[in-house]
Design a protein around this motif. Structure first.
Motif, PDB file in Angstrom:
ATOM      1  N   ALA A   1     -86.462   9.934  20.216  1.00  9.30           N
ATOM      2  CA  ALA A   1     -86.445  10.115  21.516  1.00  9.30           C
ATOM      3  C   ALA A   1     -86.694   9.198  22.514  1.00  9.30           C
ATOM      4  O   ALA A   1     -85.985   8.924  23.566  1.00  9.30           O
ATOM      5  CB  ALA A   1     -87.239  11.311  21.852  1.00  9.30           C
ATOM      6  N   LEU A   2     -87.554   8.127  22.206  1.00  6.93           N
ATOM      7  CA  LEU A   2     -87.900   7.024  22.851  1.00  6.93           C
ATOM      8  C   LEU A   2     -86.820   6.101  22.958  1.00  6.93           C
ATOM      9  O   LEU A   2     -86.352   5.644  24.070  1.00  6.93           O
ATOM     10  CB  LEU A   2     -89.206   6.271  22.388  1.00  6.93           C
ATOM     11  N   ALA A   3     -86.270   5.700  21.825  1.00 14.55           N
ATOM     12  CA  ALA A   3     -84.931   5.050  21.820  1.00 14.55           C
ATOM     13  C   ALA A   3     -83.757   5.563  22.775  1.00 14.55           C
ATOM     14  O   ALA A   3     -83.284   4.547  23.342  1.00 14.55           O
ATOM     15  CB  ALA A   3     -84.466   4.784  20.411  1.00 14.55           C
ATOM     16  N   ARG A   4     -83.734   6.709  22.514  1.00 10.67           N
ATOM     17  CA  ARG A   4     -82.506   7.226  23.657  1.00 10.67           C
ATOM     18  C   ARG A   4     -82.934   7.032  24.880  1.00 10.67           C
ATOM     19  O   ARG A   4     -82.077   6.737  25.858  1.00 10.67           O
ATOM     20  CB  ARG A   4     -82.428   8.536  23.181  1.00 10.67           C
ATOM     21  N   GLN A   5     -84.233   7.287  25.336  1.00  9.35           N
ATOM     22  CA  GLN A   5     -84.660   7.067  26.725  1.00  9.35           C
ATOM     23  C   GLN A   5     -84.402   5.405  27.144  1.00  9.35           C
ATOM     24  O   GLN A   5     -84.173   5.270  28.328  1.00  9.35           O
ATOM     25  CB  GLN A   5     -86.126   7.313  26.809  1.00  9.35           C
ATOM     26  N   ILE A   6     -84.603   4.584  26.335  1.00  7.81           N
ATOM     27  CA  ILE A   6     -84.461   3.223  26.521  1.00  7.81           C
ATOM     28  C   ILE A   6     -82.926   2.974  26.772  1.00  7.81           C
ATOM     29  O   ILE A   6     -82.375   2.282  27.551  1.00  7.81           O
ATOM     30  CB  ILE A   6     -84.889   2.347  25.391  1.00  7.81           C
ATOM     31  N   GLU A   7     -82.329   3.435  25.958  1.00 10.21           N
ATOM     32  CA  GLU A   7     -80.625   3.404  26.077  1.00 10.21           C
ATOM     33  C   GLU A   7     -80.251   4.020  27.374  1.00 10.21           C
ATOM     34  O   GLU A   7     -79.357   3.560  27.952  1.00 10.21           O
ATOM     35  CB  GLU A   7     -79.890   4.148  24.710  1.00 10.21           C
ATOM     36  N   ALA A   8     -80.864   4.946  27.887  1.00 14.11           N
ATOM     37  CA  ALA A   8     -80.514   5.788  29.054  1.00 14.11           C
ATOM     38  C   ALA A   8     -81.099   4.883  30.254  1.00 14.11           C
ATOM     39  O   ALA A   8     -80.966   5.357  31.530  1.00 14.11           O
ATOM     40  CB  ALA A   8     -81.109   7.070  28.995  1.00 14.11           C
ATOM     41  N   GLY A   9     -81.754   3.574  30.169  1.00 13.16           N
ATOM     42  CA  GLY A   9     -82.218   2.905  31.211  1.00 13.16           C
ATOM     43  C   GLY A   9     -83.789   3.055  31.857  1.00 13.16           C
ATOM     44  O   GLY A   9     -84.304   2.740  32.694  1.00 13.16           O
ATOM     45  N   ALA A  10     -84.670   3.716  30.676  1.00 11.25           N
ATOM     46  CA  ALA A  10     -85.907   3.762  30.889  1.00 11.25           C
ATOM     47  C   ALA A  10     -86.795   2.460  31.304  1.00 11.25           C
ATOM     48  O   ALA A  10     -86.364   1.606  30.473  1.00 11.25           O
ATOM     49  CB  ALA A  10     -86.734   4.424  29.961  1.00 11.25           C
ATOM     50  N   PRO A  11     -87.282   2.355  32.287  1.00  7.02           N
ATOM     51  CA  PRO A  11     -87.754   1.060  32.927  1.00  7.02           C
ATOM     52  C   PRO A  11     -89.247   0.652  31.844  1.00  7.02           C
ATOM     53  O   PRO A  11     -90.299   0.423  32.624  1.00  7.02           O
ATOM     54  CB  PRO A  11     -88.163   1.197  34.106  1.00  7.02           C
ATOM     55  N   ALA A  12     -88.986   0.547  30.807  1.00  4.20           N
ATOM     56  CA  ALA A  12     -90.329   0.215  29.861  1.00  4.20           C
ATOM     57  C   ALA A  12     -90.184  -1.209  29.594  1.00  4.20           C
ATOM     58  O   ALA A  12     -89.129  -2.270  29.661  1.00  4.20           O
ATOM     59  CB  ALA A  12     -90.217   1.123  28.559  1.00  4.20           C
ATOM     60  N   ASP A  13     -91.313  -1.846  29.025  1.00  6.19           N
ATOM     61  CA  ASP A  13     -91.654  -3.233  28.673  1.00  6.19           C
ATOM     62  C   ASP A  13     -91.780  -3.463  27.119  1.00  6.19           C
ATOM     63  O   ASP A  13     -91.065  -4.386  26.705  1.00  6.19           O
ATOM     64  CB  ASP A  13     -92.878  -3.593  29.367  1.00  6.19           C
ATOM     65  N   LEU A  14     -92.286  -2.679  26.542  1.00  5.48           N
ATOM     66  CA  LEU A  14     -92.653  -2.709  25.013  1.00  5.48           C
ATOM     67  C   LEU A  14     -91.920  -1.390  24.289  1.00  5.48           C
ATOM     68  O   LEU A  14     -92.214  -0.353  24.786  1.00  5.48           O
ATOM     69  CB  LEU A  14     -93.868  -3.063  24.501  1.00  5.48           C
ATOM     70  N   PHE A  15     -91.593  -1.453  23.112  1.00  4.60           N
ATOM     71  CA  PHE A  15     -91.037  -0.357  22.290  1.00  4.60           C
ATOM     72  C   PHE A  15     -91.922  -0.853  20.932  1.00  4.60           C
ATOM     73  O   PHE A  15     -91.851  -1.827  20.304  1.00  4.60           O
ATOM     74  CB  PHE A  15     -89.476  -0.290  22.136  1.00  4.60           C
ATOM     75  N   VAL A  16     -92.394   0.445  20.542  1.00  2.00           N
ATOM     76  CA  VAL A  16     -93.009   0.405  19.068  1.00  2.00           C
ATOM     77  C   VAL A  16     -92.662   1.497  18.236  1.00  2.00           C
ATOM     78  O   VAL A  16     -92.889   2.770  18.666  1.00  2.00           O
ATOM     79  CB  VAL A  16     -94.657   0.219  18.924  1.00  2.00           C
ATOM     80  N   SER A  17     -91.492   1.259  17.318  1.00  3.99           N
ATOM     81  CA  SER A  17     -90.928   2.273  16.477  1.00  3.99           C
ATOM     82  C   SER A  17     -91.738   2.526  15.495  1.00  3.99           C
ATOM     83  O   SER A  17     -92.438   1.767  14.893  1.00  3.99           O
ATOM     84  CB  SER A  17     -89.518   1.892  16.421  1.00  3.99           C
ATOM     85  N   ALA A  18     -91.481   3.677  14.851  1.00  2.00           N
ATOM     86  CA  ALA A  18     -92.095   4.139  13.472  1.00  2.00           C
ATOM     87  C   ALA A  18     -91.204   3.801  12.275  1.00  2.00           C
ATOM     88  O   ALA A  18     -91.547   3.968  11.111  1.00  2.00           O
ATOM     89  CB  ALA A  18     -92.402   5.527  13.402  1.00  2.00           C
TER      90      ALA A  18
END
Length: 256
Positions: free
Chosen positions: A64-81
């Motif tokens: 879900a988070l990766a899709r948010q990032i793909e959609a342009g979410a203004p995040a700085d860091l991503f930590v995936s499982a």
């Protein structure tokens, strides 16, 4: 001379006012896998105690988070499982070059409500008989890392075909854990760290490490990030002090 001194006084005062009025550095936004909730919050607290703005963290399934990032979410860091979702973002050039690193590892377990004492036989037909007797809570095995690891382990052990019809698919691993905590499912497959975070479940069995791909949590700064605090926090997480925080919650060094 008086006029010159007065001008210097006024300029100094204006400078001090400007410094005092300058906004504090903004906190970086971190999107992180749900299973990191307690540990990453603790790491953020440690970072804040050192005088930095405390990161704002949003927890959900990595997918879900990766899709948010793909959609342009203004995040700085991503930590995936898992590595798959980080790979997907890297392919789309959404991960800043040179910032991706393996943060921690984990183990996969079967949990049941606290107070029960089921012996889980982690082999084929016997495992299928035990887990296939009622609802089995898992994160979605088709999209969420914890569920994908669980499905891979059950397939490796020869139990997936029998168990699959009884799987209750949750949106993330913490939602699967909650189903077992509430007694809505007699068993669940979660990470060891999730089980350690709850007093309402017990570990009934630990999957052999070789039964599923290595559980690796990669961290990276995102290409869209402009927050200067983000890189500092990323480096802190990867430092010996940062890794010590995760170790307290049961995470392991990433295994390859």
């Amino acid at each position: 001379m008086f006029a010159s001194s007065f001008r210097r006084f006024i300029l100094t005062g204006l400078t001090l006012l400007a410094i005092g009025a300058a906004p504090p550095p903004s906190a970086p936004l971190v999107l992180a896998a749900a299973s990191l909730q307690e540990s990453l919050d603790a790491a953020a607290d440690a970072w804040a105690r050192a005088g930095h703005p405390r990161p704002v963290i949003s927890f959900a399934a990595s997918s879900a988070l990766a899709r948010q990032i793909e959609a342009g979410a203004p995040a700085d860091l991503f930590v995936s499982a898992d590595e798959e979702w980080m790979d997907a973002l890297a392919t789309k050039r959404l991960v800043a070059a040179g910032t991706r690193a393996d943060l921690v590892g984990n183990r996969l377990v079967v949990v049941e409500p606290a107070g029960r004492h089921t012996a889980i036989p982690l082999n084929g037909a016997r495992l299928a008989r035990v887990l296939g007797g009622g609802p089995l809570a898992m994160a979605d095995p088709d999209s969420v890392p914890a569920g994908e690891y669980g499905k891979a382990a059950l397939e490796k052990l020869g139990a997936w075909t029998t168990i699959a019809p009884h799987v209750v698919r949750a949106e993330n691993v913490r939602a699967a854990l909650a189903l077992v905590e509430r007694g809505a499912a007699p068993f669940g497959i979660v990470y060891l760290t999730d089980a350690k975070a709850s007093s309402r479940v017990r570990v009934a069995g630990v999957f052999p490490a070789a039964s599923h791909p290595p559980i690796v949590y990669p961290v990276a700064r995102l290409t869209r990030s402009t927050n200067p605090q983000a890189e500092g926090f990323r480096r802190f997480l990867l430092s010996s002090a940062g890794r010590a925080v995760f170790a307290r919650f049961g995470f392991t060094a990433p295994r390859r």
